[in-house]
Enzyme design. Structure first.
Site, PDB file in Angstrom:
ATOM      1  N   ASP A   1       0.885  -1.203  -0.096  1.00 13.41           N
ATOM      2  CA  ASP A   1      -0.033   0.068  -0.038  1.00 13.41           C
ATOM      3  C   ASP A   1       1.010   1.239  -0.143  1.00 13.41           C
ATOM      4  OD1 ASP A   1      -3.286   0.383   0.939  1.00 13.41           O
ATOM      5  OD2 ASP A   1      -1.843   2.207   0.910  1.00 13.41           O
TER       6      ASP A   1
ATOM      7  N   ASP B   1       3.826   2.217  -4.435  1.00 16.68           N
ATOM      8  CA  ASP B   1       3.038   3.139  -5.035  1.00 16.68           C
ATOM      9  C   ASP B   1       2.903   2.208  -6.268  1.00 16.68           C
ATOM     10  OD1 ASP B   1       1.792   4.631  -7.130  1.00 16.68           O
ATOM     11  OD2 ASP B   1       2.999   6.364  -6.576  1.00 16.68           O
ATOM     12  N   VAL B   2       1.570   1.812  -6.441  1.00 18.96           N
ATOM     13  CA  VAL B   2       1.382   0.858  -7.646  1.00 18.96           C
ATOM     14  C   VAL B   2       1.722   1.213  -9.021  1.00 18.96           C
ATOM     15  CG1 VAL B   2      -0.078  -0.908  -6.549  1.00 18.96           C
ATOM     16  CG2 VAL B   2      -1.157   1.074  -7.754  1.00 18.96           C
TER      17      VAL B   2
ATOM     18  N   TYR C   1     -12.509   7.662 -13.381  1.00 23.57           N
ATOM     19  CA  TYR C   1     -12.766   6.413 -12.490  1.00 23.57           C
ATOM     20  C   TYR C   1     -13.339   5.372 -13.296  1.00 23.57           C
ATOM     21  CZ  TYR C   1     -14.028   3.418  -8.612  1.00 23.57           C
ATOM     22  OH  TYR C   1     -14.026   2.230  -7.971  1.00 23.57           O
TER      23      TYR C   1
ATOM     24  N   LYS D   1     -12.138   1.827 -14.473  1.00 24.49           N
ATOM     25  CA  LYS D   1     -12.446   0.610 -14.148  1.00 24.49           C
ATOM     26  C   LYS D   1     -12.937  -0.319 -15.128  1.00 24.49           C
ATOM     27  CE  LYS D   1     -11.614   0.937  -9.863  1.00 24.49           C
ATOM     28  NZ  LYS D   1     -10.468  -0.184  -9.328  1.00 24.49           N
TER      29      LYS D   1
ATOM     30  N   PRO E   1     -17.204  -4.589  -7.311  1.00 24.70           N
ATOM     31  CA  PRO E   1     -18.022  -4.276  -6.268  1.00 24.70           C
ATOM     32  C   PRO E   1     -19.119  -3.194  -6.580  1.00 24.70           C
ATOM     33  CG  PRO E   1     -15.783  -3.907  -5.619  1.00 24.70           C
ATOM     34  CD  PRO E   1     -15.903  -4.271  -7.279  1.00 24.70           C
TER      35      PRO E   1
ATOM     36  N   LEU F   1     -21.581   0.111  -4.596  1.00 18.99           N
ATOM     37  CA  LEU F   1     -21.046   1.181  -3.304  1.00 18.99           C
ATOM     38  C   LEU F   1     -20.714   0.372  -2.222  1.00 18.99           C
ATOM     39  CD1 LEU F   1     -20.181   4.147  -3.254  1.00 18.99           C
ATOM     40  CD2 LEU F   1     -22.682   4.307  -2.393  1.00 18.99           C
TER      41      LEU F   1
ATOM     42  N   THR G   1     -16.549   4.999   6.555  1.00 15.22           N
ATOM     43  CA  THR G   1     -18.027   5.412   6.952  1.00 15.22           C
ATOM     44  C   THR G   1     -17.452   7.138   7.382  1.00 15.22           C
ATOM     45  OG1 THR G   1     -17.950   4.426   8.752  1.00 15.22           O
ATOM     46  CG2 THR G   1     -19.501   3.683   7.068  1.00 15.22           C
TER      47      THR G   1
HETATM   48  N1  NAD Z   1     -15.830   1.487  -1.870  1.00 14.06           N
HETATM   49  C1  NAD Z   1     -16.609   1.328  -3.064  1.00 14.06           C
HETATM   50  O1  NAD Z   1     -17.845   1.851  -3.149  1.00 14.06           O
HETATM   51  C2  NAD Z   1     -16.199   0.660  -4.222  1.00 14.06           C
HETATM   52  C3  NAD Z   1     -17.006   0.453  -5.351  1.00 14.06           C
HETATM   53  C4  NAD Z   1     -16.606  -0.172  -6.345  1.00 14.06           C
HETATM   54  C5  NAD Z   1     -15.205  -0.408  -6.575  1.00 14.06           C
HETATM   55  N2  NAD Z   1     -14.438  -0.343  -5.427  1.00 14.06           N
HETATM   56  C6  NAD Z   1     -12.993  -0.711  -5.564  1.00 14.06           C
HETATM   57  O2  NAD Z   1     -12.734  -1.723  -4.584  1.00 14.06           O
HETATM   58  C7  NAD Z   1     -11.133  -1.272  -4.071  1.00 14.06           C
HETATM   59  C8  NAD Z   1     -10.899  -0.800  -2.826  1.00 14.06           C
HETATM   60  O3  NAD Z   1     -11.805   0.328  -2.609  1.00 14.06           O
HETATM   61  P1  NAD Z   1     -11.827   0.950  -1.005  1.00 14.06           P
HETATM   62  O4  NAD Z   1     -13.258   1.311  -1.054  1.00 14.06           O
HETATM   63  O5  NAD Z   1     -11.398  -0.057  -0.083  1.00 14.06           O
HETATM   64  O6  NAD Z   1     -10.837   2.225  -1.471  1.00 14.06           O
HETATM   65  P2  NAD Z   1     -10.034   2.861  -0.280  1.00 14.06           P
HETATM   66  O7  NAD Z   1      -9.875   4.052  -0.947  1.00 14.06           O
HETATM   67  O8  NAD Z   1     -10.780   2.671   1.158  1.00 14.06           O
HETATM   68  O9  NAD Z   1      -8.724   2.059  -0.140  1.00 14.06           O
HETATM   69  C9  NAD Z   1      -7.835   1.794  -1.277  1.00 14.06           C
HETATM   70  C10 NAD Z   1      -6.706   1.569  -0.888  1.00 14.06           C
HETATM   71  O10 NAD Z   1      -5.644   1.715  -1.826  1.00 14.06           O
HETATM   72  C11 NAD Z   1      -4.330   2.504  -1.301  1.00 14.06           C
HETATM   73  N3  NAD Z   1      -3.897   3.076  -2.268  1.00 14.06           N
HETATM   74  C12 NAD Z   1      -4.342   4.448  -2.966  1.00 14.06           C
HETATM   75  N4  NAD Z   1      -3.391   4.664  -4.237  1.00 14.06           N
HETATM   76  C13 NAD Z   1      -2.380   3.625  -4.132  1.00 14.06           C
HETATM   77  C14 NAD Z   1      -1.179   3.414  -4.897  1.00 14.06           C
HETATM   78  N5  NAD Z   1      -1.039   4.357  -5.732  1.00 14.06           N
HETATM   79  N6  NAD Z   1      -0.321   2.471  -4.724  1.00 14.06           N
HETATM   80  C15 NAD Z   1      -0.680   1.759  -3.555  1.00 14.06           C
HETATM   81  N7  NAD Z   1      -1.823   1.899  -2.980  1.00 14.06           N
HETATM   82  C16 NAD Z   1      -2.449   2.843  -3.033  1.00 14.06           C
HETATM   83  C17 NAD Z   1      -4.918   3.433  -0.276  1.00 14.06           C
HETATM   84  O11 NAD Z   1      -4.038   3.825   0.479  1.00 14.06           O
HETATM   85  C18 NAD Z   1      -6.017   2.484   0.471  1.00 14.06           C
HETATM   86  O12 NAD Z   1      -5.250   1.660   1.429  1.00 14.06           O
HETATM   87  C19 NAD Z   1     -10.797  -0.157  -5.356  1.00 14.06           C
HETATM   88  O13 NAD Z   1     -10.265  -0.616  -6.628  1.00 14.06           O
HETATM   89  C20 NAD Z   1     -11.856   0.608  -5.545  1.00 14.06           C
HETATM   90  O14 NAD Z   1     -12.290   1.159  -6.934  1.00 14.06           O
HETATM   91  C21 NAD Z   1     -14.624   0.369  -4.224  1.00 14.06           C
END
Ligand code: NAD
Length: 252
Positions: free
Chosen positions: A37, A63-64, A160, A164, A190, A192, A197
Site C-alpha cells: 500500500d 505506489d502501484v 474513475y 474501471k 463491487p 458502492l 464511513t
Molecule cells: N468502496 C466502494 O464503493 C467501491 C465500489 C466499487 C469498486 N471499488 C474498488 O474497490 C477497491 C478498494 O476500494 P476501497 O473502497 O477499499 O478504497 P479505499 O480508498 O478505502 O482503499 C484503497 C487503498 O488503496 C491504497 N492506495 C491508493 N493509491 C495507491 C497507490 N498508488 N499505490 C498503492 N496503494 C494505493 C490506499 O492507501 C488504500 O489503502 C478499489 O479498486 C475501488 O476502486 C470500491
C-alpha cells in the site's frame, strides 16, 4: 484445513477498506498475505493486527503506479515468503484518496492522468512484476478489482469509471495470454461499499439500497467470499470473468 493453506497472496491497497477485508479473509483460510500500500504505516498496522490473530502477514510501502516499486513488491514477497501464488489488484484512487466528482469539463487533466496511472497502469505494472514468477511455477491467480460503475456509467466520475472499464478489458486479454501458463485472471466488480464511513455520509450508501435485490448497505466483508473463491482451487477452470458483487443492482 483452510481453502488457501500456504498460499502467498499480495493484496495491493491492502492497508484499509476492501483490501484489508480481503487480507483478513485470506489469512483466515490459511494464506500468507502481503499488504502492499502507498500508506505504509497503515499497512504495517493492519499486518500487525493479522499477525496478532495468528496469521502471517507482511507490509510493504508500494505506489502501484511506479514500476520499480512494483518490482520491489514482487521480489520482497518472494524473499519473505518464498513464492507468489496470488495477486489482488485492489489499490485505486477510490474512497480514501481524494478526487474530483464533476462533469467531464471540470476534471483536471493531471487528475485524469493520475487516475489512469494508479487504477489501470498500476494493474498492468503489478501483473508484469509477478507474472515471471507465476509462469515459472506454472501457477497463479490474479484478481482485478473493477467497479459496478462500469455497468451503470456513474455520472461525474468519467476518469474513475473509464479506468474501471479498462480493468475489465485488461482482465479478458491477460486471461487469454496466460491460460496456458497456468495463470487465472478474473475480476470482481463491487457495488458502492461502505469502506470508509468517516469521510462519507452513510446516507450516500443508504441511498443505493432501494436499487438492490438485497436491500442493505454493502460492506467490505461482503466481497471477501468472491476473493477467496477466485484464489482457491474451486475456480481453477474460470478465467477472464467478472463477478459482480453488489447485492443485485446490475443483473446479468
Ligand atoms: N468502496 C466502494 O464503493 C467501491 C465500489 C466499487 C469498486 N471499488 C474498488 O474497490 C477497491 C478498494 O476500494 P476501497 O473502497 O477499499 O478504497 P479505499 O480508498 O478505502 O482503499 C484503497 C487503498 O488503496 C491504497 N492506495 C491508493 N493509491 C495507491 C497507490 N498508488 N499505490 C498503492 N496503494 C494505493 C490506499 O492507501 C488504500 O489503502 C478499489 O479498486 C475501488 O476502486 C470500491
Amino acid at each position: 484445513m483452510g481453502r488457501l493453506d500456504d498460499r502467498v497472496i499480495i493484496v495491493t491497497g491492502g492497508a484499509a477498506g476492501i483490501g484489508r477485508a480481503f487480507a483478513g479473509g485470506f489469512v483466515r483460510e490459511g494464506a500468507k498475505v502481503v499488504l502492499a500500500d502507498i500508506n505504509g504505516e497503515q499497512a504495517e498496522r493492519s499486518a500487525a493486527e493479522l499477525r496478532a490473530e495468528g496469521g502471517e502477514a507482511m507490509a510493504l510501502t508500494v505506489d502501484v503506479s511506479d514500476q520499480a516499486q512494483t518490482e520491489m513488491m514482487a521480489s520482497e514477497t518472494i524473499a519473505g515468503f518464498g513464492k507468489v501464488d496470488g495477486l489482488v489488484n485492489n489499490a485505486a484512487i477510490a474512497i480514501r484518496v481524494k478526487h474530483t466528482r464533476a462533469p467531464l469539463e471540470e476534471i483536471p487533466l493531471d487528475e485524469f492522468d493520475r487516475m489512469l496511472a494508479v487504477n489501470l497502469k498500476g494493474v498492468f505494472l503489478c501483473c508484469r512484476a509477478v507474472l515471471p514468477a507465476m509462469k515459472e511455477r506454472g501457477y497463479g491467480k490474479i484478481v482485478n478489482i473493477s467497479s459496478g460503475t462500469f455497468f451503470n456509467g456513474r455520472e461525474n466520475l468519467v476518469h474513475y469509471v473509464a479506468s474501471k472499464g479498462g480493468v475489465i478489458a485488461f482482465t479478458r486479454v491477460l486471461a487469454r495470454e496466460t491460460g496456458d501458463a497456468g495463470v487465472r485472471v478474473n475480476s470482481i466488480a463491487p457495488g458502492l461499499t461502505a469502506s470508509e464511513t468517516e469521510e462519507h455520509d452513510i446516507e450516500e450508501f443508504a441511498a443505493r439500497v432501494p436499487n438492490r435485490a438485497i436491500k442493505r448497505i454493502e460492506m467490505p466483508e461482503d466481497l471477501v467470499g468472491a476473493g477467496i473463491f477466485f484464489m482457491s482451487a474451486e475456480s481453477d477452470f474460470i478465467s477472464g470473468q467478472t463477478l459482480v458483487v453488489d447485492g443485485g443492482v446490475a443483473v446479468h
